[in-house]
Design a protein around this motif. Structure first.
Motif, short mmCIF file in Angstrom:
data_model
loop_
_atom_site.label_atom_id
_atom_site.label_comp_id
_atom_site.label_asym_id
_atom_site.label_seq_id
_atom_site.Cartn_x
_atom_site.Cartn_y
_atom_site.Cartn_z
N GLU A 1 13.90 -1.39 -9.74
CA GLU A 1 14.05 0.01 -9.38
C GLU A 1 15.38 0.28 -8.68
O GLU A 1 16.00 1.34 -8.88
CB GLU A 1 12.89 0.45 -8.48
N SER A 2 15.83 -0.69 -7.87
CA SER A 2 17.14 -0.54 -7.23
C SER A 2 18.25 -0.51 -8.27
O SER A 2 19.17 0.31 -8.18
CB SER A 2 17.35 -1.69 -6.25
N LYS A 3 18.15 -1.39 -9.28
CA LYS A 3 19.15 -1.38 -10.35
C LYS A 3 19.10 -0.07 -11.13
O LYS A 3 20.14 0.49 -11.51
CB LYS A 3 18.94 -2.56 -11.28
N ARG A 4 17.88 0.40 -11.37
CA ARG A 4 17.75 1.66 -12.08
C ARG A 4 18.32 2.81 -11.26
O ARG A 4 18.98 3.72 -11.80
CB ARG A 4 16.28 1.93 -12.40
N LEU B 1 1.81 -8.71 -5.00
CA LEU B 1 2.83 -8.84 -3.97
C LEU B 1 3.92 -9.82 -4.40
O LEU B 1 5.09 -9.64 -4.05
CB LEU B 1 2.19 -9.32 -2.67
N SER B 2 3.55 -10.81 -5.18
CA SER B 2 4.56 -11.77 -5.67
C SER B 2 5.53 -11.11 -6.65
O SER B 2 6.67 -11.56 -6.79
CB SER B 2 3.87 -12.97 -6.34
N ARG B 3 5.08 -10.06 -7.34
CA ARG B 3 5.95 -9.35 -8.28
C ARG B 3 6.66 -8.15 -7.64
O ARG B 3 7.46 -7.49 -8.29
CB ARG B 3 5.14 -8.85 -9.48
N LEU B 4 6.35 -7.86 -6.38
CA LEU B 4 6.95 -6.71 -5.72
C LEU B 4 8.48 -6.82 -5.59
O LEU B 4 9.19 -5.83 -5.86
CB LEU B 4 6.31 -6.52 -4.34
N PRO B 5 9.05 -7.98 -5.20
CA PRO B 5 10.53 -8.04 -5.14
C PRO B 5 11.19 -7.75 -6.48
O PRO B 5 12.22 -7.06 -6.52
CB PRO B 5 10.80 -9.48 -4.68
N GLU B 6 10.60 -8.28 -7.58
CA GLU B 6 11.18 -8.00 -8.90
C GLU B 6 11.11 -6.51 -9.22
O GLU B 6 12.08 -5.93 -9.75
CB GLU B 6 10.46 -8.80 -9.97
N ASN B 7 9.98 -5.90 -8.87
CA ASN B 7 9.84 -4.46 -9.14
C ASN B 7 10.83 -3.63 -8.32
O ASN B 7 11.48 -2.70 -8.84
CB ASN B 7 8.42 -4.01 -8.85
N LEU B 8 10.97 -4.01 -7.03
CA LEU B 8 11.90 -3.28 -6.18
C LEU B 8 13.35 -3.47 -6.65
O LEU B 8 14.16 -2.54 -6.63
CB LEU B 8 11.75 -3.73 -4.73
N GLU B 9 13.66 -4.72 -7.08
CA GLU B 9 15.02 -4.98 -7.56
C GLU B 9 15.31 -4.20 -8.83
O GLU B 9 16.41 -3.65 -9.00
CB GLU B 9 15.21 -6.47 -7.79
N ALA C 1 0.83 -1.21 0.00
CA ALA C 1 0.00 0.00 0.00
C ALA C 1 0.86 1.26 0.00
O ALA C 1 0.50 2.27 -0.61
CB ALA C 1 -0.93 -0.01 1.21
N TYR C 2 1.98 1.20 0.66
CA TYR C 2 2.90 2.36 0.65
C TYR C 2 3.56 2.50 -0.72
O TYR C 2 3.76 3.62 -1.20
CB TYR C 2 3.97 2.17 1.73
N TYR C 3 3.90 1.35 -1.35
CA TYR C 3 4.56 1.41 -2.67
C TYR C 3 3.60 1.88 -3.74
O TYR C 3 3.95 2.71 -4.59
CB TYR C 3 5.11 0.01 -3.00
N GLN C 4 2.39 1.38 -3.70
CA GLN C 4 1.36 1.80 -4.66
C GLN C 4 0.06 2.03 -3.89
O GLN C 4 -0.71 1.09 -3.64
CB GLN C 4 1.13 0.71 -5.72
N PRO C 5 -0.20 3.26 -3.44
CA PRO C 5 -1.39 3.52 -2.63
C PRO C 5 -2.70 3.19 -3.34
O PRO C 5 -3.70 2.87 -2.68
CB PRO C 5 -1.29 5.02 -2.33
N ASP C 6 -2.75 3.22 -4.67
CA ASP C 6 -3.99 2.93 -5.39
C ASP C 6 -4.34 1.45 -5.39
O ASP C 6 -5.45 1.07 -5.82
CB ASP C 6 -3.89 3.44 -6.84
N TRP C 7 -3.43 0.58 -4.92
CA TRP C 7 -3.75 -0.85 -4.85
C TRP C 7 -4.38 -1.24 -3.51
O TRP C 7 -4.72 -2.39 -3.29
CB TRP C 7 -2.47 -1.68 -5.02
#
Length: 368
Positions: A214-217, A204-212, A186-192
């Motif tokens: 973004e971290s690489k970016r 939530l299962s795709r959240l680690p990939e998204n965070l990774e 909810a903090y990462y995407q408040p509209d969800w």
């Protein structure tokens, strides 16, 4: 560091300006410009040779590998500590949440039993870790307050309660973790936040990939920012060099034109001061004339003329008398020393006569 090979056997990075740009890119921390490399070709060849043995930060290849291995080991140790620390803090949060619910709305006896057992187990485990230094050092240390790890282990809850707690702990821990993951989502995407639980689990299962990603970016942006900072530093150095050159040229121009203009300015100033001096002299002369006109009127001038004529007449008479006395005196001087004695005797007689006249006059005045 290995010995630098001969510069003749070094494969060229490029030619001309391209070589200089690649050398500058290989050593971004050096305060160098392409002009410096062009003026010092041997130094440029040395940097080309060093680029095969060091990275852009100045570390050698062997040291870089050791540093990467040490960093991987450190990351593994950090991950292990983070896992245990996260689990410990998560259990502490679960106990605190239970205490809050217990004081607000009350809880069941089964929940109280479960969390009391969990809290005692955590407390005993923490005390055992403080009392048993074998995991961190091989040296024998004195016991704290005379206690040993076995003394604290005797305070563990009954084995049956511990077994029940462990059976339920995994489910409670999973639920608490799921709740925290939903909060993070909810903090990462408040509209969800208002979506269904199934859709939240999918995202939530795709959240680690998204965070990774973004971290690489973010890391790529940091690297790009460092490159931009190095390039900006080089450009700033070149800009300051050009600015200093321009300032020197401006200073020489200003000095040259200032000297020429100063000479003309001094001439104009002298002319101005001469004209001003003449004007002041004219004013002084005019004031003097005005003062004379105010002082000497026509009547005063006539009277001054009469006085002057009288004074001139008296002056002529005195001069004639002076001339006569001087001629008489000169005739007396011819007589010599005898005449001076007679003159002195005559002067004394005259003085005595004057004294007797005064005494006779005073006597006659007082006798009456």
């Amino acid at each position: 560091m290995s010995v630098c090979p001969d510069t003749a056997s070094i494969p060229p990075l490029g030619k001309g300006d391209n070589l200089h740009q690649q050398v500058l890119a290989s050593f971004p921390l050096c305060q160098l410009t392409e002009e410096d490399l062009a003026q010092n070709p041997l130094f440029c060849n040395l940097l080309v040779a060093l680029s095969n043995h060091v990275d852009h930060t100045g570390l050698t290849v062997a040291l870089k590998k050791d540093l990467e291995k040490t960093d991987r080991d450190l990351q593994a140790q950090r991950l292990s500590w983070l896992q245990s620390e996260s689990l410990y803090r998560l259990l502490q949060e679960m106990i605190q949440d239970h205490c809050v619910r217990k004081h607000r709305s009350g809880t069941s006896s089964e929940d109280d039993k479960f969390y009391d057992t969990l809290e005692r187990c955590l407390l005993v485990a923490q005390c055992v870790r403080q009392l048993d230094p074998s995991s961190s050092t091989t040296q024998d240390q004195p016991l704290l307050l005379g206690l040993s790890a076995q003394h604290v282990l005797d305070l563990m809850p009954p084995e049956q309660d511990v077994r029940r707690m462990k059976q339920r702990l995994l489910m409670e821990l999973e639920g608490h973790l799921k709740k925290k993951c939903f909060n993070i989502l909810a903090y990462y995407q408040p509209d969800w936040e208002d979506e269904s639980e199934g859709l939240k689990n999918s995202k939530l299962s795709r959240l680690p990939e998204n965070l990774e990603s973004e971290s690489k970016r973010a890391d790529a942006l940091k690297e790009k920012a460092r490159d931009s900072a190095a390039q900006l530093q080089r450009q700033t150095h070149c800009y300051l060099s050009e600015v200093m050159g321009c300032i020197q040229i401006l200073q020489s121009l200003i000095l040259d034109y200032r000297l020429k203009a100063q000479r003309e300015l001094d001439r104009k100033k002298v002319e101005y001061l001469e004209a001003k001096c003449q004007i002041v002299c004219c004013k002084i002369r005019a004031e003097m004339l005005r003062l004379q006109v105010d002082t000497y009127t026509t009547e005063k001038i006539s009277a001054h003329r009469v006085i002057r004529n009288k004074l001139d007449t008296e002056l002529k008479a005195i001069r004639a008398e002076k001339q006569t006395a001087e001629s008489t005196l000169s005739s007396f001087e011819i007589l010599g020393q005898e005449f001076e004695a007679l003159v002195e005797q005559y002067s004394q007689l005259r003085l005595e006569i004057e004294n007797k006249r005064w005494a006779l006059k005073e006597f006659s005045r007082h006798s009456h």
